[in-house]
Design a protein around this motif. Structure first.
Motif, mmCIF file in Angstrom:
data_model
loop_
_atom_site.group_PDB
_atom_site.id
_atom_site.type_symbol
_atom_site.label_atom_id
_atom_site.label_comp_id
_atom_site.label_asym_id
_atom_site.label_seq_id
_atom_site.Cartn_x
_atom_site.Cartn_y
_atom_site.Cartn_z
ATOM 1 N N ALA A 184 0.830 -1.107 0.077
ATOM 2 C CA ALA A 184 0.030 -0.016 0.129
ATOM 3 C C ALA A 184 0.933 1.433 -0.025
ATOM 4 O O ALA A 184 0.246 2.225 -0.392
ATOM 5 C CB ALA A 184 -0.862 -0.061 1.228
ATOM 6 N N GLN A 185 1.876 1.097 0.727
ATOM 7 C CA GLN A 185 2.842 2.455 0.629
ATOM 8 C C GLN A 185 3.545 2.798 -0.698
ATOM 9 O O GLN A 185 3.683 3.533 -1.276
ATOM 10 C CB GLN A 185 4.016 2.072 1.769
ATOM 11 C CG GLN A 185 5.056 3.182 1.898
ATOM 12 C CD GLN A 185 4.434 4.325 2.589
ATOM 13 O OE1 GLN A 185 3.900 4.316 3.617
ATOM 14 N NE2 GLN A 185 4.829 5.798 1.985
ATOM 15 N N THR A 186 3.867 1.502 -1.365
ATOM 16 C CA THR A 186 4.777 1.583 -2.885
ATOM 17 C C THR A 186 3.522 1.861 -3.782
ATOM 18 O O THR A 186 4.187 2.515 -4.779
ATOM 19 C CB THR A 186 5.520 0.343 -2.703
ATOM 20 O OG1 THR A 186 4.943 -0.759 -2.748
ATOM 21 C CG2 THR A 186 6.780 0.351 -1.924
ATOM 22 N N GLU A 187 2.441 1.253 -3.877
ATOM 23 C CA GLU A 187 1.633 1.275 -4.959
ATOM 24 C C GLU A 187 0.064 1.810 -4.220
ATOM 25 O O GLU A 187 -0.901 1.051 -4.367
ATOM 26 C CB GLU A 187 1.444 -0.037 -5.601
ATOM 27 C CG GLU A 187 2.776 -0.426 -6.079
ATOM 28 C CD GLU A 187 2.781 -1.831 -6.997
ATOM 29 O OE1 GLU A 187 2.420 -1.830 -7.961
ATOM 30 O OE2 GLU A 187 2.914 -2.650 -6.339
ATOM 31 N N PRO A 188 0.037 3.025 -3.895
ATOM 32 C CA PRO A 188 -1.075 3.385 -3.213
ATOM 33 C C PRO A 188 -2.552 3.387 -4.188
ATOM 34 O O PRO A 188 -3.681 3.081 -4.208
ATOM 35 C CB PRO A 188 -0.982 4.398 -2.407
ATOM 36 C CG PRO A 188 0.256 5.060 -2.956
ATOM 37 C CD PRO A 188 0.952 3.842 -3.358
#
Length: 415
Positions: A72-76
């Motif tokens: 979720a942090q890298t591909e929100p």
């Protein structure tokens, strides 16, 4: 649902952070929500998370779906585009109490993780349905291995103060935990950003001295090249530190290690295992190895196969190479997928042979087993044990190894 449900992917650090989130969510009275704490270490891990999200929404159409963790942090944006998803929280936001309170409903709340400079302690009293407790001592990573996306999901390395770690261990032991596992993204970098730059060996000794009632201390994955002399001493000489070390090897070939931007050579890993085995006979080692890294030739792969025996590994975690967008390795000449799959299968076969040999050698031995369920536990060497009779989870029992299965030991209480 009367209380939020949590689905955790990936590492032990995620498991610990799930408990922090659970405490915040329950304190805020959160209900009818399913929270996915995702992993980004491979493309497959992200695919599995997306699949699980779709299934959960189909089975619980009225539930609020919250997605957080490294993926979720890298591909929100990817998760935000999923119609099943209600909210996306970054790795920093998920640990803040206000993110779980009523009214905190921004659909996407993901800040720049690289701006986070310190590690904030979050005390928990236990880990749901677990008899082994994980304790975060460090987060993030300053290294930039060419295959790894995790620094962009976790940020740069930052350590918790030794006093905060000791307090968390003391709290968990007071709650009845007999074994604590120190965990982090880059565990052996602990202390580099603290005053005086203490090392992990110093932290381990402080925990053992400050919490004498702690029965078992275990280390999660370490980089052997960063192991300091005090850490070597405590592993070799302290019986409460478990004789099982998991190494982040990734390859057994020096050229591939350079292309990965790892900091060790194969000779360093072999020497590390040899020294500890000489100083603590019976210690066992596990390792992560990537199969099919870009440019890996047959000869290079043979070196990875060989290092399993050269280091005397017992447990092998094999990862077929998975290109992560944005990493240097994704721009290197890629191997064909069938070749990656074949090499991963050969490595796993090698790992099964090593584990088979170890399990056979354990028959007839007496081991101290931490009971994890009524029917299963783990020895000091992390071997899985199945009991012939029911046990009380959380207890450490003296067990006689009477036999074995394909990947486990069989035991009964020692007379």
């Amino acid at each position: 649902m009367s209380e939020p449900k949590f689905v955790t992917f990936g590492c032990r650090l995620n498991t610990y952070e799930t408990e922090v989130m659970r405490n915040h969510a329950e304190a805020a009275g959160k209900s009818n929500a399913i929270v996915f704490n995702t992993c980004a270490v491979t493309a497959e891990a992200t695919r599995q998370a997306r699949q699980a999200i779709r299934k959960a929404k189909a089975e619980n159409p009225d539930a609020e779906i919250i997605v957080t963790g490294c993926a979720a942090q890298t591909e929100p944006e990817m998760f935000a585009r999923m119609p099943e998803v209600s909210r996306v929280l970054g790795n920093e936001e998920k640990l803040k109490a206000q993110s779980w309170q009523h009214g905190a409903n921004a659909r996407v709340s993901v800040s720049d993780i690289m701006e986070v400079k310190t590690a904030t302690p979050h005390l928990v009293d236990g880990l749901k349905e677990r008899t082994r407790a994980f304790v975060q001592v460090q987060n993030g990573c300053d290294h930039r291995c060419t295959f790894c996306i995790i620094p962009f999901g976790r940020g740069n390395s930052r350590s918790l103060q030794a006093g905060d770690v000791v307090e968390q261990v003391r709290r968990l032991v007071g709650s009845g935990y007999s074994e604590v596992v120190l965990t982090g993204v880059d565990l052996t970098s602990w202390g580099a950003d603290l005053a005086g730059a203490p090392k992990l060996g110093n932290l381990a000794n402080r925990i053992l001295k400050a919490v004498p009632e702690l029965k078992r201390l275990r280390l999660s994955s370490i980089d052997s090249i960063e192991a300091d002399p005090e850490l070597m001493d405590v592993i070799a000489g302290e019986e409460r530190v478990m004789p099982h070390i998991h190494l982040s090897l990734q390859s057994g070939d020096n050229m591939i290690l350079k292309r990965m931007k790892r900091r060790h050579a194969r000779e360093d890993s072999i020497a590390f295992c040899s020294e500890l085995r000489a100083r603590r006979p019976g210690i066992v080692f596990g390792a992560d190895i990537i199969a099919g890294f870009p440019t890996e030739t047959d000869e290079m792969f043979e070196n990875s196969l060989a290092i399993v025996d050269d280091c005397g590994l017992t447990y092998l975690h094999v990862f077929p190479f998975s290109a992560r967008p944005g990493t240097p390795a994704a721009r290197m000449p890629q191997l064909e997928k069938h070749l990656i799959k074949e090499r991963a299968a050969l490595l796993r076969q090698k790992g099964e042979q090593r584990l088979d040999r170890f399990l056979a050698s354990e028959i007839g031995s007496t081991r101290q087993v931490l009971v994890e369920t009524e029917a299963m536990g783990r020895t000091e060497h992390f071997a899985q044990v199945k009991f012939v009779s029911r046990m009380a989870p959380g207890a450490i029992v003296t067990a006689q190894v009477t036999g074995r299965g394909p990947s486990h030991l069989e035991a009964r209480l020692a007379a």
